[in-house]
Design a protein around this motif. Sequence first.
Motif, PDB file in Angstrom:
ATOM      1  N   LEU A 113       0.826  -1.218   0.000  1.00 30.35           N
ATOM      2  CA  LEU A 113       0.000   0.000   0.000  1.00 30.35           C
ATOM      3  C   LEU A 113       0.855   1.262   0.000  1.00 30.35           C
ATOM      4  CD1 LEU A 113      -2.775  -1.018   2.561  1.00 30.35           C
ATOM      5  CD2 LEU A 113      -2.885  -1.048   0.058  1.00 30.35           C
ATOM      6  N   LYS A 114       0.349   2.263  -0.720  1.00 31.71           N
ATOM      7  CA  LYS A 114       1.003   3.577  -0.753  1.00 31.71           C
ATOM      8  C   LYS A 114      -0.014   4.619  -0.309  1.00 31.71           C
ATOM      9  CE  LYS A 114       3.298   1.437  -4.450  1.00 31.71           C
ATOM     10  NZ  LYS A 114       3.088   0.983  -5.809  1.00 31.71           N
ATOM     11  N   SER A 115       0.473   5.794   0.037  1.00 28.01           N
ATOM     12  CA  SER A 115      -0.493   6.802   0.489  1.00 28.01           C
ATOM     13  C   SER A 115      -0.239   8.145  -0.168  1.00 28.01           C
ATOM     14  CB  SER A 115      -0.443   6.946   2.010  1.00 28.01           C
ATOM     15  OG  SER A 115       0.657   7.738   2.381  1.00 28.01           O
ATOM     16  N   GLY A 116      -1.263   9.002  -0.052  1.00 22.11           N
ATOM     17  CA  GLY A 116      -1.135  10.376  -0.512  1.00 22.11           C
ATOM     18  C   GLY A 116      -2.039  11.228   0.352  1.00 22.11           C
ATOM     19  N   GLN A 117      -1.777  12.521   0.370  1.00 24.11           N
ATOM     20  CA  GLN A 117      -2.535  13.400   1.247  1.00 24.11           C
ATOM     21  C   GLN A 117      -3.038  14.635   0.496  1.00 24.11           C
ATOM     22  OE1 GLN A 117       0.624  12.199   2.115  1.00 24.11           O
ATOM     23  NE2 GLN A 117      -0.297  10.576   3.342  1.00 24.11           N
ATOM     24  N   VAL A 118      -4.253  15.039   0.843  1.00 27.12           N
ATOM     25  CA  VAL A 118      -4.703  16.386   0.480  1.00 27.12           C
ATOM     26  C   VAL A 118      -4.480  17.196   1.749  1.00 27.12           C
ATOM     27  CG1 VAL A 118      -6.607  17.838  -0.297  1.00 27.12           C
ATOM     28  CG2 VAL A 118      -6.440  15.473  -1.112  1.00 27.12           C
ATOM     29  N   HIS A 119      -3.579  18.167   1.672  1.00 33.46           N
ATOM     30  CA  HIS A 119      -3.209  18.949   2.864  1.00 33.46           C
ATOM     31  C   HIS A 119      -4.153  20.157   2.964  1.00 33.46           C
ATOM     32  CE1 HIS A 119       0.531  16.624   3.329  1.00 33.46           C
ATOM     33  NE2 HIS A 119       0.517  16.593   2.008  1.00 33.46           N
ATOM     34  N   LEU A 120      -4.730  20.320   4.142  1.00 31.08           N
ATOM     35  CA  LEU A 120      -5.799  21.316   4.300  1.00 31.08           C
ATOM     36  C   LEU A 120      -5.513  22.301   5.428  1.00 31.08           C
ATOM     37  CD1 LEU A 120      -8.722  18.713   4.347  1.00 31.08           C
ATOM     38  CD2 LEU A 120      -8.118  20.187   2.407  1.00 31.08           C
ATOM     39  N   ASN A 121      -6.045  23.499   5.265  1.00 30.09           N
ATOM     40  CA  ASN A 121      -6.106  24.485   6.360  1.00 30.09           C
ATOM     41  C   ASN A 121      -7.548  24.624   6.768  1.00 30.09           C
ATOM     42  OD1 ASN A 121      -3.468  25.261   6.392  1.00 30.09           O
ATOM     43  ND2 ASN A 121      -3.765  27.062   5.083  1.00 30.09           N
ATOM     44  N   PHE A 122      -7.781  24.638   8.058  1.00 26.08           N
ATOM     45  CA  PHE A 122      -9.140  24.918   8.531  1.00 26.08           C
ATOM     46  C   PHE A 122      -9.041  25.508   9.942  1.00 26.08           C
ATOM     47  CE2 PHE A 122     -13.115  23.519  10.678  1.00 26.08           C
ATOM     48  CZ  PHE A 122     -13.979  24.324   9.949  1.00 26.08           C
ATOM     49  N   GLU A 123      -9.544  26.708  10.089  1.00 21.50           N
ATOM     50  CA  GLU A 123      -9.386  27.412  11.370  1.00 21.50           C
ATOM     51  C   GLU A 123     -10.594  27.231  12.286  1.00 21.50           C
ATOM     52  OE1 GLU A 123      -6.656  28.663  12.406  1.00 21.50           O
ATOM     53  OE2 GLU A 123      -5.497  28.714  10.540  1.00 21.50           O
ATOM     54  N   GLY A 124     -11.663  26.579  11.783  1.00 21.88           N
ATOM     55  CA  GLY A 124     -12.882  26.418  12.595  1.00 21.88           C
ATOM     56  C   GLY A 124     -12.742  25.315  13.628  1.00 21.88           C
ATOM     57  N   LEU A 125     -13.890  24.922  14.195  1.00 21.53           N
ATOM     58  CA  LEU A 125     -13.891  23.900  15.241  1.00 21.53           C
ATOM     59  C   LEU A 125     -13.599  22.525  14.652  1.00 21.53           C
ATOM     60  CD1 LEU A 125     -17.114  24.951  17.211  1.00 21.53           C
ATOM     61  CD2 LEU A 125     -14.712  25.200  17.935  1.00 21.53           C
ATOM     62  N   SER A 222      -2.047  18.767  -2.953  1.00 20.19           N
ATOM     63  CA  SER A 222      -2.437  17.356  -3.017  1.00 20.19           C
ATOM     64  C   SER A 222      -1.294  16.592  -3.666  1.00 20.19           C
ATOM     65  CB  SER A 222      -3.676  17.197  -3.912  1.00 20.19           C
ATOM     66  OG  SER A 222      -4.652  18.151  -3.551  1.00 20.19           O
ATOM     67  N   ILE A 223      -0.725  15.645  -2.931  1.00 18.29           N
ATOM     68  CA  ILE A 223       0.449  14.940  -3.485  1.00 18.29           C
ATOM     69  C   ILE A 223       0.666  13.607  -2.771  1.00 18.29           C
ATOM     70  CG2 ILE A 223       2.081  16.185  -1.953  1.00 18.29           C
ATOM     71  CD1 ILE A 223       2.878  15.392  -5.631  1.00 18.29           C
ATOM     72  N   LEU A 224       1.177  12.641  -3.522  1.00 15.59           N
ATOM     73  CA  LEU A 224       1.500  11.329  -2.923  1.00 15.59           C
ATOM     74  C   LEU A 224       2.615  11.488  -1.906  1.00 15.59           C
ATOM     75  CD1 LEU A 224       3.676   9.026  -5.232  1.00 15.59           C
ATOM     76  CD2 LEU A 224       3.973  11.479  -4.987  1.00 15.59           C
ATOM     77  N   SER A 225       2.783  10.478  -1.056  1.00 14.34           N
ATOM     78  CA  SER A 225       3.933  10.459  -0.151  1.00 14.34           C
ATOM     79  C   SER A 225       4.921   9.426  -0.661  1.00 14.34           C
ATOM     80  CB  SER A 225       3.497  10.088   1.266  1.00 14.34           C
ATOM     81  OG  SER A 225       4.664   9.911   2.049  1.00 14.34           O
ATOM     82  N   ASN A 226       6.202   9.815  -0.676  1.00 14.14           N
ATOM     83  CA  ASN A 226       7.237   8.844  -1.043  1.00 14.14           C
ATOM     84  C   ASN A 226       7.696   8.030   0.171  1.00 14.14           C
ATOM     85  OD1 ASN A 226       8.339  11.188  -3.441  1.00 14.14           O
ATOM     86  ND2 ASN A 226       7.622   9.133  -3.928  1.00 14.14           N
ATOM     87  N   TYR A 227       7.062   8.270   1.304  1.00 15.47           N
ATOM     88  CA  TYR A 227       7.338   7.438   2.481  1.00 15.47           C
ATOM     89  C   TYR A 227       6.354   6.273   2.435  1.00 15.47           C
ATOM     90  CZ  TYR A 227       8.350   6.064   7.248  1.00 15.47           C
ATOM     91  OH  TYR A 227       8.728   5.353   8.357  1.00 15.47           O
ATOM     92  N   VAL A 228       6.849   5.065   2.214  1.00 14.74           N
ATOM     93  CA  VAL A 228       5.944   3.942   1.953  1.00 14.74           C
ATOM     94  C   VAL A 228       6.183   2.758   2.902  1.00 14.74           C
ATOM     95  CG1 VAL A 228       5.430   4.504  -0.445  1.00 14.74           C
ATOM     96  CG2 VAL A 228       7.500   3.214   0.072  1.00 14.74           C
ATOM     97  N   PRO A 229       6.077   2.988   4.216  1.00  9.88           N
ATOM     98  CA  PRO A 229       6.337   1.879   5.143  1.00  9.88           C
ATOM     99  C   PRO A 229       5.349   0.724   4.998  1.00  9.88           C
ATOM    100  CG  PRO A 229       5.427   3.773   6.316  1.00  9.88           C
ATOM    101  CD  PRO A 229       5.730   4.236   4.927  1.00  9.88           C
ATOM    102  N   GLU A 230       4.192   0.991   4.371  1.00 10.20           N
ATOM    103  CA  GLU A 230       3.223  -0.102   4.172  1.00 10.20           C
ATOM    104  C   GLU A 230       3.443  -0.826   2.830  1.00 10.20           C
ATOM    105  OE1 GLU A 230      -0.945   0.786   5.887  1.00 10.20           O
ATOM    106  OE2 GLU A 230      -0.126   2.688   5.187  1.00 10.20           O
ATOM    107  N   CYS A 231       4.473  -0.404   2.094  1.00 10.86           N
ATOM    108  CA  CYS A 231       4.825  -1.080   0.839  1.00 10.86           C
ATOM    109  C   CYS A 231       6.243  -1.612   1.061  1.00 10.86           C
ATOM    110  CB  CYS A 231       4.776  -0.067  -0.314  1.00 10.86           C
ATOM    111  SG  CYS A 231       5.042  -0.803  -1.922  1.00 10.86           S
ATOM    112  N   ARG A 232       6.318  -2.737   1.749  1.00  9.77           N
ATOM    113  CA  ARG A 232       7.600  -3.142   2.325  1.00  9.77           C
ATOM    114  C   ARG A 232       7.902  -4.603   2.010  1.00  9.77           C
ATOM    115  NH1 ARG A 232       6.132  -2.344   7.343  1.00  9.77           N
ATOM    116  NH2 ARG A 232       7.009  -4.119   8.461  1.00  9.77           N
ATOM    117  N   VAL A 233       9.179  -4.887   1.876  1.00  9.37           N
ATOM    118  CA  VAL A 233       9.595  -6.266   1.579  1.00  9.37           C
ATOM    119  C   VAL A 233      10.694  -6.679   2.551  1.00  9.37           C
ATOM    120  CG1 VAL A 233      11.130  -5.432  -0.277  1.00  9.37           C
ATOM    121  CG2 VAL A 233      10.436  -7.822  -0.255  1.00  9.37           C
ATOM    122  N   LYS A 234      10.593  -7.916   2.991  1.00  7.43           N
ATOM    123  CA  LYS A 234      11.600  -8.455   3.918  1.00  7.43           C
ATOM    124  C   LYS A 234      12.530  -9.379   3.137  1.00  7.43           C
ATOM    125  CE  LYS A 234      12.027 -11.165   8.065  1.00  7.43           C
ATOM    126  NZ  LYS A 234      11.452 -11.761   9.219  1.00  7.43           N
TER     127      LYS A 234
END
Length: 441
Positions: A113-125, A222-234
């Motif tokens: 699995l890989k991840s990505g984030q939509v980074h948001l600002n929100f000043e409300g509650l 909005s961008i993927l993360s290149n940190y992929v600890p859930e896409c791992r091989v032993k």
Amino acid sequence: MNTPVSGFSKLSKSQKIDWLLSRHLNESETAREVITRYWNQDVPLQELHDGFSENTITNYYLPYGLAPNFLIDGELVTIPMAIEESSVVAAASKAAKFWLNRGGFKTEVLGTLKSGQVHLNFEGLNSEMEAFFAFAKASLLQSLESINASMKKRGGGIQDLRLVDKTKDLKGYYQLHATFETNDAMGANFINTSLEQLAMTLRLKASEFKGFSTDRPEVVMSILSNYVPECRVKVSVSCSLDEIGEVNGVTGREFAEKFVRAVNIAGIEPLRAVTHNKGIMNGIDAVVIATGNDFRAVEAGVHAYAARDGKYRSLTNARIEEHNFVFEAEFPLALGTVGGLTSLHPLSKLAMQILGQPSAEKLMRVTAVAGLAQNFAALHSLVTTGIQAGHMKMHLVNMLEQIGANDEEKAQLKKDFEDKTPSFSGLKESLAQLRIAADQS
Ligand code: MEV
């Protein structure tokens, strides 16, 4: 000061070269010759390469070598490696040979699995943001349906979508955190397209939501993360201490103890860990590049993983368990075997053929093996002979070329330096003596 150039990208290749020669290279025809000598005479092939990047004037070659005899999960694999550093492919081949008759390399894919984030600002509650996410989640997921359709058919696509509150770390900062399965693709384009769609849907749903008491959430990026600890091989190797046999005059146990000590040092000392992990990346990057994958993404993700507990550490572990030597690692590796450069560059396609048209999971296994093998070979040398003896011998060929020795002189100097560590000054002196002797005869 020179004036900035404008419209550079619109110039033809030869106009770009003319500009370069006049601006930076004193109209050197030798420089022009260097640039054009690396053009491929096969015009469509050259055009293909020009199309990979921008403002291209020539090609930059890397040696493309083979490390055969890797026994991986019972299968013999030849690993293609693209790397300029001498000794790396030789070291990989040596490690492959060592483990060939000692059980070979065992691998296990721990996740893809890989991840990505939509980074948001929100000043409300915070409660408003949570209510909004509950209101919008189904529409957010639904808006990905057409982008996800073909990935979904093969069991992939978006797997999870969460709202993450990061306001404790940064005022007003939230994320939409999306998890993806991208099958045999590295998936960067797919993930980024999906995230940008999520951001668009989020804006739309925010305009419909009635529960905000102040401003609506604002999308920062909005961008993927290149940190992929859930896409791992032993990957691991192990054998009995007896099977190791004598190594450079020491017993298998003594060798293993020293080896484990060296790994443990890299486990606690970042000064050593960085170099230790750099050696691992010699193997990993070479496969990543040969197969047309993104080595910067892999490098960033692997080093972040090495620092996952807040301290930068060795990526490999070694131990003696009763009478067995065990050496292993886990690497986060986001790799693809379809799409992107993998399907465009003729040499990446060749790499895929050499590897038997692997799935992304298989490529993760092979790449991890190259990393562990490289570390094994480096530590094998470091705790026995040191690396310089072997390394400098491999350098000898380059050095002889650089000092301008002809074929006959090269052959003689190689013989003369068989048992010595070559240096530039030593080689130059010997070459001068050879030439004096030749003049006198
Ligand atoms: C050189 O490219 C890599 C090494 O320095 C790795 C190591 O020290 O483990 C030999």
